[in-house]
Design an enzyme around this catalytic site. Sequence first.
Site, mmCIF file in Angstrom:
data_model
loop_
_atom_site.group_PDB
_atom_site.id
_atom_site.type_symbol
_atom_site.label_atom_id
_atom_site.label_comp_id
_atom_site.label_asym_id
_atom_site.label_seq_id
_atom_site.Cartn_x
_atom_site.Cartn_y
_atom_site.Cartn_z
ATOM 1 N N GLY A 48 0.816 -1.211 0.000
ATOM 2 C CA GLY A 48 0.000 0.000 0.000
ATOM 3 C C GLY A 48 0.839 1.245 0.000
ATOM 4 N N GLU A 68 5.852 -2.325 -4.954
ATOM 5 C CA GLU A 68 6.415 -2.916 -3.736
ATOM 6 C C GLU A 68 6.674 -4.405 -3.820
ATOM 7 O OE1 GLU A 68 3.830 -1.846 -0.493
ATOM 8 O OE2 GLU A 68 4.340 0.277 -0.652
ATOM 9 N N GLU A 121 11.466 -7.685 1.908
ATOM 10 C CA GLU A 121 11.023 -9.066 1.723
ATOM 11 C C GLU A 121 9.623 -9.033 1.127
ATOM 12 O OE1 GLU A 121 10.249 -13.027 4.526
ATOM 13 O OE2 GLU A 121 11.132 -11.234 5.408
#
Length: 155
Positions: A48, A68, A121
């Site tokens: 987000g 992301e 990650e």
Amino acid sequence: MARVDYFHDPNAPKANSLKPAVSTFVQNDTGQLLMIRRTDNNKYAIPGGQQEVGETLAQAAVREALEETGIEIEVTEIIGLYSNPDHVIEYGDGEIRQEFSICFRARPIGGTPRTSSESTEVRWVDSNELDKLDIHPSIKLRIDHGLTRQSPYFT
């Protein structure tokens, strides 16, 4: 940029900003949840970020997930509207933002998981693993709402 979340903390600084943001609850065909480990606070979260000028909220969700995680998504519905004035986020530049986020449910449609400047990650997580991860309570609330599939939540 560093980030500190204050959640129902009477000693939290006063908000000086309010900006639209999005998050996405993305499950694969086996029910695993797409999660990142954030670079700014080292906590696990769903993808987000902030809406940009010229895009819709759904477009922001698609863009943020891809940036992301490397995963392309399709937004399918709204999980909730999160605007709790008792959740403020302090950034290293002096901004103190009141939470204002729309959480969408989405499905993956392509891409390959990869990290970014915002994620150290990226992984698919089984729901029984969630309690083992360091997740901020505000994000955990969105995940719980996504897992229970109730009508849209709002504050």
